[in-house]
Design a protein around this motif. Structure first.
Motif, PDB file in Angstrom:
ATOM      1  N   HIS A 235       0.821  -1.216   0.000  1.00 24.53           N
ATOM      2  CA  HIS A 235       0.000   0.000   0.000  1.00 24.53           C
ATOM      3  C   HIS A 235       0.856   1.268   0.000  1.00 24.53           C
ATOM      4  O   HIS A 235       0.520   2.245  -0.677  1.00 24.53           O
ATOM      5  N   THR A 236       1.964   1.249   0.752  1.00 26.40           N
ATOM      6  CA  THR A 236       2.841   2.431   0.786  1.00 26.40           C
ATOM      7  C   THR A 236       3.496   2.664  -0.567  1.00 26.40           C
ATOM      8  O   THR A 236       3.518   3.787  -1.082  1.00 26.40           O
ATOM      9  N   GLY A 237       4.046   1.590  -1.147  1.00 29.57           N
ATOM     10  CA  GLY A 237       4.676   1.722  -2.460  1.00 29.57           C
ATOM     11  C   GLY A 237       3.688   2.125  -3.537  1.00 29.57           C
ATOM     12  O   GLY A 237       3.998   2.944  -4.412  1.00 29.57           O
ATOM     13  N   ASN A 238       2.481   1.563  -3.472  1.00 30.23           N
ATOM     14  CA  ASN A 238       1.456   1.884  -4.462  1.00 30.23           C
ATOM     15  C   ASN A 238       0.990   3.340  -4.342  1.00 30.23           C
ATOM     16  O   ASN A 238       0.574   3.951  -5.327  1.00 30.23           O
ATOM     17  N   THR A 239       1.084   3.894  -3.140  1.00 25.76           N
ATOM     18  CA  THR A 239       0.681   5.291  -2.928  1.00 25.76           C
ATOM     19  C   THR A 239       1.759   6.251  -3.424  1.00 25.76           C
ATOM     20  O   THR A 239       1.471   7.237  -4.115  1.00 25.76           O
ATOM     21  N   PHE A 240       3.019   5.973  -3.114  1.00 26.28           N
ATOM     22  CA  PHE A 240       4.087   6.914  -3.437  1.00 26.28           C
ATOM     23  C   PHE A 240       4.660   6.733  -4.839  1.00 26.28           C
ATOM     24  O   PHE A 240       5.621   7.415  -5.202  1.00 26.28           O
ATOM     25  N   ARG A 241       4.056   5.836  -5.629  1.00 22.76           N
ATOM     26  CA  ARG A 241       4.407   5.811  -7.052  1.00 22.76           C
ATOM     27  C   ARG A 241       3.621   6.880  -7.807  1.00 22.76           C
ATOM     28  O   ARG A 241       3.919   7.175  -8.964  1.00 22.76           O
ATOM     29  N   LEU A 242       2.622   7.473  -7.139  1.00 25.20           N
ATOM     30  CA  LEU A 242       1.785   8.496  -7.752  1.00 25.20           C
ATOM     31  C   LEU A 242       2.520   9.833  -7.799  1.00 25.20           C
ATOM     32  O   LEU A 242       3.483  10.055  -7.066  1.00 25.20           O
ATOM     33  N   SER A 243       2.029  10.724  -8.646  1.00 26.95           N
ATOM     34  CA  SER A 243       2.564  12.082  -8.722  1.00 26.95           C
ATOM     35  C   SER A 243       1.674  13.008  -7.903  1.00 26.95           C
ATOM     36  O   SER A 243       0.442  12.900  -7.951  1.00 26.95           O
ATOM     37  N   PHE A 244       2.295  13.916  -7.146  1.00 25.80           N
ATOM     38  CA  PHE A 244       1.547  14.862  -6.326  1.00 25.80           C
ATOM     39  C   PHE A 244       1.826  16.272  -6.841  1.00 25.80           C
ATOM     40  O   PHE A 244       2.943  16.768  -6.743  1.00 25.80           O
ATOM     41  N   CYS A 245       0.808  16.891  -7.421  1.00 24.01           N
ATOM     42  CA  CYS A 245       1.029  18.195  -8.018  1.00 24.01           C
ATOM     43  C   CYS A 245      -0.104  19.179  -7.730  1.00 24.01           C
ATOM     44  O   CYS A 245      -0.042  20.320  -8.167  1.00 24.01           O
ATOM     45  N   GLN A 246      -1.142  18.753  -7.027  1.00 26.47           N
ATOM     46  CA  GLN A 246      -2.266  19.652  -6.761  1.00 26.47           C
ATOM     47  C   GLN A 246      -2.025  20.507  -5.523  1.00 26.47           C
ATOM     48  O   GLN A 246      -2.174  21.708  -5.536  1.00 26.47           O
ATOM     49  N   SER A 247      -1.636  19.861  -4.441  1.00 23.88           N
ATOM     50  CA  SER A 247      -1.411  20.561  -3.177  1.00 23.88           C
ATOM     51  C   SER A 247      -0.572  19.665  -2.284  1.00 23.88           C
ATOM     52  O   SER A 247      -0.449  18.464  -2.528  1.00 23.88           O
ATOM     53  N   ASN A 248       0.021  20.255  -1.253  1.00 19.10           N
ATOM     54  CA  ASN A 248       0.760  19.442  -0.285  1.00 19.10           C
ATOM     55  C   ASN A 248       0.095  19.474   1.094  1.00 19.10           C
ATOM     56  O   ASN A 248       0.694  19.067   2.084  1.00 19.10           O
ATOM     57  N   MET A 249      -1.157  19.950   1.156  1.00 19.08           N
ATOM     58  CA  MET A 249      -1.895  20.017   2.414  1.00 19.08           C
ATOM     59  C   MET A 249      -2.643  18.706   2.654  1.00 19.08           C
ATOM     60  O   MET A 249      -3.611  18.390   1.961  1.00 19.08           O
ATOM     61  N   VAL A 250      -2.177  17.913   3.626  1.00 16.23           N
ATOM     62  CA  VAL A 250      -2.832  16.657   4.002  1.00 16.23           C
ATOM     63  C   VAL A 250      -3.945  16.981   4.992  1.00 16.23           C
ATOM     64  O   VAL A 250      -3.676  17.503   6.078  1.00 16.23           O
ATOM     65  N   HIS A 251      -5.179  16.683   4.642  1.00 12.82           N
ATOM     66  CA  HIS A 251      -6.318  17.005   5.499  1.00 12.82           C
ATOM     67  C   HIS A 251      -6.482  15.936   6.576  1.00 12.82           C
ATOM     68  O   HIS A 251      -7.498  15.211   6.633  1.00 12.82           O
ATOM     69  N   GLN A 252      -5.469  15.821   7.410  1.00 12.17           N
ATOM     70  CA  GLN A 252      -5.457  14.822   8.487  1.00 12.17           C
ATOM     71  C   GLN A 252      -4.336  15.208   9.444  1.00 12.17           C
ATOM     72  O   GLN A 252      -3.408  15.926   9.066  1.00 12.17           O
ATOM     73  N   PHE A 253      -4.412  14.740  10.719  1.00 11.04           N
ATOM     74  CA  PHE A 253      -3.356  15.088  11.671  1.00 11.04           C
ATOM     75  C   PHE A 253      -2.157  14.155  11.564  1.00 11.04           C
ATOM     76  O   PHE A 253      -1.180  14.294  12.285  1.00 11.04           O
ATOM     77  N   PHE A 254      -2.224  13.197  10.635  1.00 13.78           N
ATOM     78  CA  PHE A 254      -1.088  12.341  10.308  1.00 13.78           C
ATOM     79  C   PHE A 254      -1.241  11.937   8.843  1.00 13.78           C
ATOM     80  O   PHE A 254      -2.289  12.146   8.226  1.00 13.78           O
ATOM     81  N   CYS A 255      -0.185  11.389   8.266  1.00 13.58           N
ATOM     82  CA  CYS A 255      -0.246  10.971   6.868  1.00 13.58           C
ATOM     83  C   CYS A 255      -1.022   9.663   6.749  1.00 13.58           C
ATOM     84  O   CYS A 255      -0.690   8.687   7.444  1.00 13.58           O
ATOM     85  N   ASP A 256      -2.034   9.647   5.900  1.00 10.93           N
ATOM     86  CA  ASP A 256      -2.744   8.410   5.619  1.00 10.93           C
ATOM     87  C   ASP A 256      -3.030   8.332   4.126  1.00 10.93           C
ATOM     88  O   ASP A 256      -2.973   9.330   3.405  1.00 10.93           O
ATOM     89  N   VAL A 257      -3.330   7.143   3.663  1.00 10.11           N
ATOM     90  CA  VAL A 257      -3.486   6.899   2.229  1.00 10.11           C
ATOM     91  C   VAL A 257      -4.624   7.704   1.606  1.00 10.11           C
ATOM     92  O   VAL A 257      -4.432   8.351   0.570  1.00 10.11           O
ATOM     93  N   PRO A 258      -5.847   7.699   2.178  1.00 10.45           N
ATOM     94  CA  PRO A 258      -6.944   8.436   1.529  1.00 10.45           C
ATOM     95  C   PRO A 258      -6.642   9.911   1.314  1.00 10.45           C
ATOM     96  O   PRO A 258      -6.979  10.471   0.262  1.00 10.45           O
ATOM     97  N   SER A 259      -6.004  10.551   2.291  1.00 12.67           N
ATOM     98  CA  SER A 259      -5.694  11.978   2.149  1.00 12.67           C
ATOM     99  C   SER A 259      -4.696  12.227   1.029  1.00 12.67           C
ATOM    100  O   SER A 259      -4.801  13.216   0.294  1.00 12.67           O
ATOM    101  N   LEU A 260      -3.711  11.333   0.879  1.00 15.32           N
ATOM    102  CA  LEU A 260      -2.720  11.512  -0.181  1.00 15.32           C
ATOM    103  C   LEU A 260      -3.319  11.225  -1.556  1.00 15.32           C
ATOM    104  O   LEU A 260      -2.938  11.865  -2.540  1.00 15.32           O
ATOM    105  N   LEU A 261      -4.249  10.276  -1.632  1.00 10.90           N
ATOM    106  CA  LEU A 261      -4.884   9.984  -2.916  1.00 10.90           C
ATOM    107  C   LEU A 261      -5.647  11.203  -3.433  1.00 10.90           C
ATOM    108  O   LEU A 261      -5.683  11.463  -4.632  1.00 10.90           O
ATOM    109  N   SER A 262      -6.237  11.956  -2.509  1.00  8.12           N
ATOM    110  CA  SER A 262      -6.980  13.152  -2.917  1.00  8.12           C
ATOM    111  C   SER A 262      -6.054  14.272  -3.388  1.00  8.12           C
ATOM    112  O   SER A 262      -6.497  15.203  -4.053  1.00  8.12           O
ATOM    113  N   LEU A 263      -4.752  14.185  -3.062  1.00  6.59           N
ATOM    114  CA  LEU A 263      -3.784  15.199  -3.487  1.00  6.59           C
ATOM    115  C   LEU A 263      -3.118  14.849  -4.816  1.00  6.59           C
ATOM    116  O   LEU A 263      -2.451  15.691  -5.412  1.00  6.59           O
TER     117      LEU A 263
END
Length: 311
Positions: free
Chosen positions: A157-185
């Motif tokens: 799950h970690t590798g599958n998440t961080f193979r993505l590109s993040f270019c919309q925002s770097n604001m994680v809408h959570q008090f810790f890093c989790d997969v759903p919040s990063l997918l939305s970014l």
């Protein structure tokens, strides 16, 4: 795509922008964290030092307590520091590590709770076969399989998440890093990620839920044949187990199965508290500290330390 490589760090969301509320949030988290550490460390000490508690049930309780100490330490300390100093930055590597550890702890905790439900089922419904079924080899192997398979599960799950590109925002809408919040970014196609989460959630989470539900249904059907006094005691022990597991699994599924395009709300952060902080906080109280054997073992540990201190 050039902008996607610029996201080298993320910003975690706070519960409030007001200083007083941030301090209150940090104090509440800190108190729950310290109480969780104290409760679980007491159980670890008691089940390790008292020879009478070297049984399969307390073996799994000790493992669960060790896991809960690690689980709550992944998110709460940083959340407290972030609230106090208002520095919500987390590096990409730190975010990946947090995601890996949270998923690992959630997965292993789910399997431990399932094994413990099986242990209670065998103890109540098949007491004569308990030493044969819940032998030392079974306990060690189920623990090792849970922990090693958790590494693979979290790594996927970690590798599958961080193979993505993040270019919309770097604001994680959570008090810790989790997969759903990063997918939305992410600006990449996240369909395969969401499908993988759904398959694993239904397969592993659903499978564990069905197994635990069946175990407790059999336990309840057996307990109904007990005398009234023993029946009440058994129900008072089993019902809290089911409630904590339901809160743990239900809140986690609500966060992880939410579509990535859905709007981020404070409710998501509150639900995250119910699967990251509440279970490790309640597990010592529900599973052990109400148990007479554990209370007796804790008294022995305290008396032993007190007498050695006087010497």
């Amino acid at each position: 795509m050039a902008n996607s490589t610029m996201v080298t760090e993320f910003l975690l969301m706070g519960f409030s922008e007001v200083l007083e509320l941030r301090v209150l949030h940090a104090l509440l988290f800190l108190l729950m964290y310290l109480a969780t550490l104290l409760g679980n460390l007491l159980i670890i000490s008691a089940t390790t030092l008292d020879q009478n508690l070297h049984t399969p049930m307390y073996f799994f309780l000790r493992n669960l307590s060790i896991l809960d100490v690690c689980y709550v330490s992944v998110t709460v300390p940083k959340a407290c520091v972030n609230s106090l100093i208002d520095n919500r930055t987390i590096s990409r590597a730190g975010c990946a590590a947090q995601i890996f550890l949270v998923i690992y702890c959630v997965y292993v905790e789910l399997l431990f709770l399932t094994i413990m439900a099986h242990d209670r089922y065998v103890a109540i419904c098949q007491p004569l076969n308990y030493p044969l079924i819940m032998n030392r080899q079974f306990c060690v192997w189920t623990t090792l399989v849970s922990m090693l398979s958790g590494l693979i599960y979290a790594g996927v799950h970690t590798g599958n998440t961080f193979r993505l590109s993040f270019c919309q925002s770097n604001m994680v809408h959570q008090f810790f890093c989790d997969v759903p919040s990063l997918l939305s970014l992410s600006c990449s196609d996240t369909f395969s990620n969401e499908l993988l989460i759904l398959i694993f959630a239904m397969g592993i989470g659903g499978g564990c839920f069905i197994f635990i539900a069946m175990s407790y249904l059999r336990i309840f059907s057996t307990v109904l044949k007990f005398p009234t006094r023993e029946r009440g005691k058994a129900f008072s022990t089993c019902v809290p187990h089911i409630l904590v597991f339901s809160v743990f699994l239900g809140s986690g599924n609500c966060v992880y199965l939410r579509p990535s395009g859905a709007s981020e709300t404070v409710l998501d952060m509150i639900l995250s508290v119910f699967y990251t902080i509440v279970p490790p906080f309640l597990n010592p109280i529900i599973y052990s500290l109400r148990n007479k054997q554990v209370k007796g073992a804790l008294k022995k540990v305290v008396l032993r330390k007190t007498s050695s201190g006087k010497l």
